[in-house]
Design a protein around this motif. Structure first.
Motif, mmCIF file in Angstrom:
data_model
loop_
_atom_site.group_PDB
_atom_site.id
_atom_site.type_symbol
_atom_site.label_atom_id
_atom_site.label_comp_id
_atom_site.label_asym_id
_atom_site.label_seq_id
_atom_site.Cartn_x
_atom_site.Cartn_y
_atom_site.Cartn_z
ATOM 1 N N THR A 95 0.451 -0.875 0.224
ATOM 2 C CA THR A 95 0.126 0.361 -0.166
ATOM 3 C C THR A 95 0.988 1.353 -0.055
ATOM 4 O O THR A 95 0.320 2.403 -0.577
ATOM 5 C CB THR A 95 -0.786 0.254 1.558
ATOM 6 O OG1 THR A 95 -1.489 -1.357 1.621
ATOM 7 C CG2 THR A 95 -1.847 1.234 1.206
ATOM 8 N N TYR A 116 1.011 -0.112 -4.673
ATOM 9 C CA TYR A 116 -0.011 -1.499 -5.322
ATOM 10 C C TYR A 116 -0.646 -1.914 -4.122
ATOM 11 O O TYR A 116 -0.776 -1.482 -3.321
ATOM 12 C CB TYR A 116 1.259 -2.458 -4.901
ATOM 13 C CG TYR A 116 2.187 -2.045 -5.674
ATOM 14 C CD1 TYR A 116 2.171 -2.744 -7.036
ATOM 15 C CD2 TYR A 116 3.536 -1.585 -5.684
ATOM 16 C CE1 TYR A 116 2.602 -2.247 -8.226
ATOM 17 C CE2 TYR A 116 4.319 -1.072 -6.770
ATOM 18 C CZ TYR A 116 4.233 -1.828 -8.105
ATOM 19 O OH TYR A 116 5.329 -0.837 -8.873
ATOM 20 N N HIS A 117 -1.356 -2.821 -4.452
ATOM 21 C CA HIS A 117 -2.434 -3.454 -3.975
ATOM 22 C C HIS A 117 -2.434 -5.161 -3.149
ATOM 23 O O HIS A 117 -1.669 -5.786 -4.186
ATOM 24 C CB HIS A 117 -3.841 -3.326 -4.326
ATOM 25 C CG HIS A 117 -4.096 -1.940 -5.059
ATOM 26 N ND1 HIS A 117 -3.892 -1.348 -5.715
ATOM 27 C CD2 HIS A 117 -5.327 -0.935 -3.630
ATOM 28 C CE1 HIS A 117 -4.255 0.509 -5.181
ATOM 29 N NE2 HIS A 117 -5.045 -0.036 -4.904
ATOM 30 N N HIS A 177 -14.327 0.483 -4.706
ATOM 31 C CA HIS A 177 -14.735 1.722 -4.072
ATOM 32 C C HIS A 177 -14.949 2.452 -3.128
ATOM 33 O O HIS A 177 -14.984 3.694 -2.534
ATOM 34 C CB HIS A 177 -13.082 2.578 -4.780
ATOM 35 C CG HIS A 177 -11.910 1.855 -5.145
ATOM 36 N ND1 HIS A 177 -10.699 1.758 -4.563
ATOM 37 C CD2 HIS A 177 -11.547 1.563 -6.607
ATOM 38 C CE1 HIS A 177 -10.141 1.192 -5.178
ATOM 39 N NE2 HIS A 177 -10.226 0.817 -6.381
#
Length: 116
Positions: free
Chosen positions: A26, A30-31, A73
């Motif tokens: 994070t 990135y995830h 989201h």
């Protein structure tokens, strides 16, 4: 999961490692999504990746870049106030036990030694 110790500690260490990995992802934009359901398909994962049978599959982590335009989201997860989920343990004070002869001597020595 490697066969180390009692397995419980190893699982805890792996969980802490995974948490730090996710936080690091994070921080770099990135995830990651941990997926415990992969344990249900452990044999398939073993065959696909060539993982030996003596290792246990605890979970997997999907890595990548999230789609910022996805309606996912917009899902908001509310939180309850901290005071509703965290409490303070209140322990009753125990009465002081009388000191034994050795502890009394040690206490006298410390008092006389610190007074100079």
């Amino acid at each position: 999961m490697p066969l180390l110790g009692d397995g419980v500690r190893t699982a805890g260490y792996i969980g802490m490692y995974a948490q730090n990995l996710l936080l690091s992802l994070t921080a770099r934009g990135y995830h990651g999504i941990p997926q415990a359901v992969l344990g249900v398909y452990a044999d398939t994962v073993r065959r696909s990746l060539g993982v030996p049978k003596e290792l246990k599959l605890l979970f997997g982590i999907a890595l990548g870049l999230g789609d910022q335009t996805s309606p996912m989201h917009d899902i908001g997860m509310g939180r309850i106030p901290l005071h509703q989920s965290v409490g303070r343990a209140r322990h009753p004070r125990r009465p002081r036990q009388p000191l034994g002869p050795r502890a009394q001597a040690r206490q006298r020595f410390q008092v006389s030694y610190t007074r100079g």
